[in-house]
Design an enzyme around this catalytic site. Sequence first.
Site, PDB file in Angstrom:
ATOM      1  N   GLY A 278     -70.673 -59.987 -45.388  1.00 44.29           N
ATOM      2  CA  GLY A 278     -70.135 -61.321 -45.651  1.00 44.29           C
ATOM      3  C   GLY A 278     -69.342 -61.924 -44.519  1.00 44.29           C
ATOM      4  CD  GLU A 320     -73.446 -52.816 -47.832  1.00 43.78           C
ATOM      5  OE1 GLU A 320     -72.929 -53.698 -48.546  1.00 43.78           O
ATOM      6  OE2 GLU A 320     -74.191 -51.941 -48.276  1.00 43.78           O
ATOM      7  N   PRO A 321     -72.948 -55.910 -42.433  1.00 42.26           N
ATOM      8  CG  PRO A 321     -72.659 -55.796 -40.111  1.00 42.26           C
ATOM      9  CD  PRO A 321     -72.591 -54.964 -41.367  1.00 42.26           C
ATOM     10  N   GLY A 322     -74.978 -58.809 -42.306  1.00 43.42           N
ATOM     11  CA  GLY A 322     -76.346 -59.297 -42.155  1.00 43.42           C
ATOM     12  C   GLY A 322     -76.305 -60.518 -41.258  1.00 43.42           C
ATOM     13  NE  ARG A 323     -73.467 -65.436 -43.706  1.00 47.80           N
ATOM     14  CZ  ARG A 323     -74.008 -66.190 -44.648  1.00 47.80           C
ATOM     15  NH1 ARG A 323     -74.473 -67.373 -44.344  1.00 47.80           N
ATOM     16  NH2 ARG A 323     -74.054 -65.770 -45.902  1.00 47.80           N
ATOM     17  CE1 TYR A 364     -76.416 -69.942 -51.619  1.00 44.86           C
ATOM     18  CE2 TYR A 364     -77.377 -69.960 -49.426  1.00 44.86           C
ATOM     19  CZ  TYR A 364     -77.250 -69.387 -50.669  1.00 44.86           C
ATOM     20  OH  TYR A 364     -77.945 -68.252 -50.939  1.00 44.86           O
ATOM     21  CB  CYS A 391     -92.652 -84.521 -52.440  1.00 45.16           C
ATOM     22  SG  CYS A 391     -94.092 -84.797 -51.429  1.00 45.16           S
ATOM     23  CD  GLU A 392     -86.755 -81.781 -54.588  1.00 44.04           C
ATOM     24  OE1 GLU A 392     -85.876 -82.050 -55.414  1.00 44.04           O
ATOM     25  OE2 GLU A 392     -87.876 -81.337 -54.889  1.00 44.04           O
ATOM     26  CE1 TYR A 421     -78.991 -63.393 -46.766  1.00 49.55           C
ATOM     27  CE2 TYR A 421     -77.347 -64.082 -45.156  1.00 49.55           C
ATOM     28  CZ  TYR A 421     -77.830 -63.146 -46.042  1.00 49.55           C
ATOM     29  OH  TYR A 421     -77.173 -61.958 -46.210  1.00 49.55           O
TER      30      TYR A 421
HETATM   31  C1  LIG Z   1     -75.765 -60.110 -48.982  1.00 48.33           C
HETATM   32  C2  LIG Z   1     -75.096 -58.806 -48.873  1.00 48.33           C
HETATM   33  C3  LIG Z   1     -74.627 -58.365 -47.638  1.00 48.33           C
HETATM   34  C4  LIG Z   1     -74.740 -59.171 -46.371  1.00 48.33           C
HETATM   35  O1  LIG Z   1     -74.065 -60.368 -46.411  1.00 48.33           O
HETATM   36  P1  LIG Z   1     -73.917 -61.219 -45.057  1.00 48.33           P
HETATM   37  O2  LIG Z   1     -73.220 -62.460 -45.480  1.00 48.33           O
HETATM   38  O3  LIG Z   1     -75.289 -61.492 -44.554  1.00 48.33           O
HETATM   39  O4  LIG Z   1     -73.135 -60.370 -44.110  1.00 48.33           O
HETATM   40  C5  LIG Z   1     -74.054 -57.115 -47.568  1.00 48.33           C
HETATM   41  N1  LIG Z   1     -73.934 -56.333 -48.665  1.00 48.33           N
HETATM   42  C6  LIG Z   1     -74.379 -56.728 -49.873  1.00 48.33           C
HETATM   43  C7  LIG Z   1     -74.239 -55.826 -51.027  1.00 48.33           C
HETATM   44  C8  LIG Z   1     -74.964 -57.979 -50.021  1.00 48.33           C
HETATM   45  O5  LIG Z   1     -75.389 -58.354 -51.222  1.00 48.33           O
END
Ligand SMILES: *Cc1c(COP(=O)(O)O)cnc(C)c1O
Length: 463
Positions: A278, A320-323, A364, A391-392, A421
Site C-alpha cells: 500500500g 508486500e509493495p506492488g504499486r 477511484y 461509449c461512456e 493496476y
Molecule cells: C493489494 C495488496 C498489496 C499491494 O498493494 P500496493 O498498493 O500495490 O502496494 C499488498 N498486499 C495485499 C494483501 C494486497 O491486497
Amino acid sequence: MSRSAHPAGPRHADVLPEGHYSAPPADLNTLDPKVWAQTVDRGADGVVRVGGVDVKALAEEFGTPAYFLDEADFRARARAWRTAFGQDADVFYAGKAFLSRAVVRWLHEEGLNLDVCSGGELATALSAGMPADRIAFHGNNKSTEEIHRAVEAGVGRIVLDSFQEIVRVAHIAQELGKRQRVQIRVTVGVEAHTHEFIATAHEDQKFGIPLAGGQAAEAVRRALKLDGLELIGIHSHIGSQIFDTSGFEVAAHRVVGLLKDIRDEHGVELPEIDLGGGLGIAYTSADDPREPHEIAKALTEIVTRECEGARLRTPRISVEPGRAIVGPTAFTLYEVGTIKPLDGLRTYVSVDGGMSDNIRTALYDAEYSVALVSRTSDAEPMLARVVGKHCESGDIVVKDAFLPADLAPGDLIAVPATGAYCRSMASNYNHVLRPPVVAVKDGDARVIVRRETEEDLLRLDVG
Ligand SMILES: *Cc1c(COP(=O)(O)O)cnc(C)c1O
C-alpha cells in the site's frame, strides 16, 4: 494568485477542483522526474525517450495505445526494496499490480518473493520459474481447486482469510500428506489511504479476520490445533497509496498485541509478521512518496519497539509493495484523435484508448498527469480533460491537466505512472483490444505482453 488572473483564463479557474493545480506548471515541456520512469527524458529534437528509444519510433513499431515499461527502473526499484529491508526481512511483490512472465523473472533475479491471489497468477508465477517456496497465496475466497494447486506446488505460505479456509487448507494439506505454512490475515481496525488513516475498533470489509471481539485469537486457536497447518505468523494490510507510516504504527501495535496474547495463551512466539503493502507513489507533482530505505527503517523500528514493549523476540518482517515497485516504471502512450474545446469549460482531448486501459480514474477518482511527448510546444497552456474512445461519459483518463493549446490530432501524449493496476485491470469494454506492454532497456524495446487481436476476441466467442 486571484482567480481572475488564472493563466488558463478566468473562466477556466472556476472549474478547477479544489486543492488541484491552481496554475499550470511553469514549462509544459519539462518532465517531472518524480512521476516519470528513471530513464525517461526529452531528446534534443524535443521527442521524449525511454531507455534511449524515442516515443515516435515506439509508436511506429508497436502502435498506440501501448504501455512502455522501463526495465532498468523496475529492477532498480525492486532492488531498492530488497536492499532496504535486508536479509532479516522478505519483500513480496504484489502480483496483482502487474504480472507477466518477464516480470516474474526480473523479481526472481532481484531476490524478491511474490504474492499471488488467484490460480491464474499462480500459474503465471510457476510457469516463469519462480520457486514455489517464494510464493505467497492470498485471497478471501480461494477455491478448493486453487488451494489444492497451491499446496501441491509447495507455496511458501497461504494467507488464511476466514474460518472456513482454516479448515479447508488444513484438510487439503492433510490429504496431500503435507503441512502447509500459513499466516492468518487479521483486520486491525486501521483504514489508511493517502495522507490520513482512521483507527477504529471495527473494520467493515471483506478481507481478514477481525481482531475485535477475539475473533482473530479464536482463529489462531483453531489453526494451532490442526495437523495440516504450520502457523508461522500474522498478516495485516491496511490500505493503498499511503504516504505516512503512522497507520502502520497502529497496525503493528495491535498485531504485536495479538502475538503477545498468543504467547501468553499457547506458549508460542510466532516467528513472522507481515505488514502488507500500500505504499504510495507520485501520480502528479503534488505527491511526495518516501524512499524504500526510509520506510524500511520506520517499519523495522516500529515492530522492534512494540516487541520490546511486549517482551517478544522481534519476528521476521515481510512487506508486500506492488504499486511502489511497478507503478512509476511505465507510461501509457496515446495518439490524440479529436479535440473539442467547450467554451467556458475546458478542452476535451480524445485518445485512442481510455477506461479499458486505465479504469483507475473512473473507479477511484485517481489523479494522473499527462504530457505532449512527440514534440515540444511554446503554446499557452490550456485546461484539458483527457478522455477515451468508449461509449461512456465517465470514460476519463486524466480529469484535469494542462496541455499546450496547439495540441493537434496525431500528436502523441503520454500518461506516466501507469505501471500498476492499469494493464492488470484492463478490460475489453466495447470490444476494444487490450494494449501491449513493451519493456524498454538500453536502446532495445521488446513486447512482454502482446496486443490483443480481433482473432483473440473471436476465439472466445464460440457462436
Ligand atoms: C493489494 C495488496 C498489496 C499491494 O498493494 P500496493 O498498493 O500495490 O502496494 C499488498 N498486499 C495485499 C494483501 C494486497 O491486497
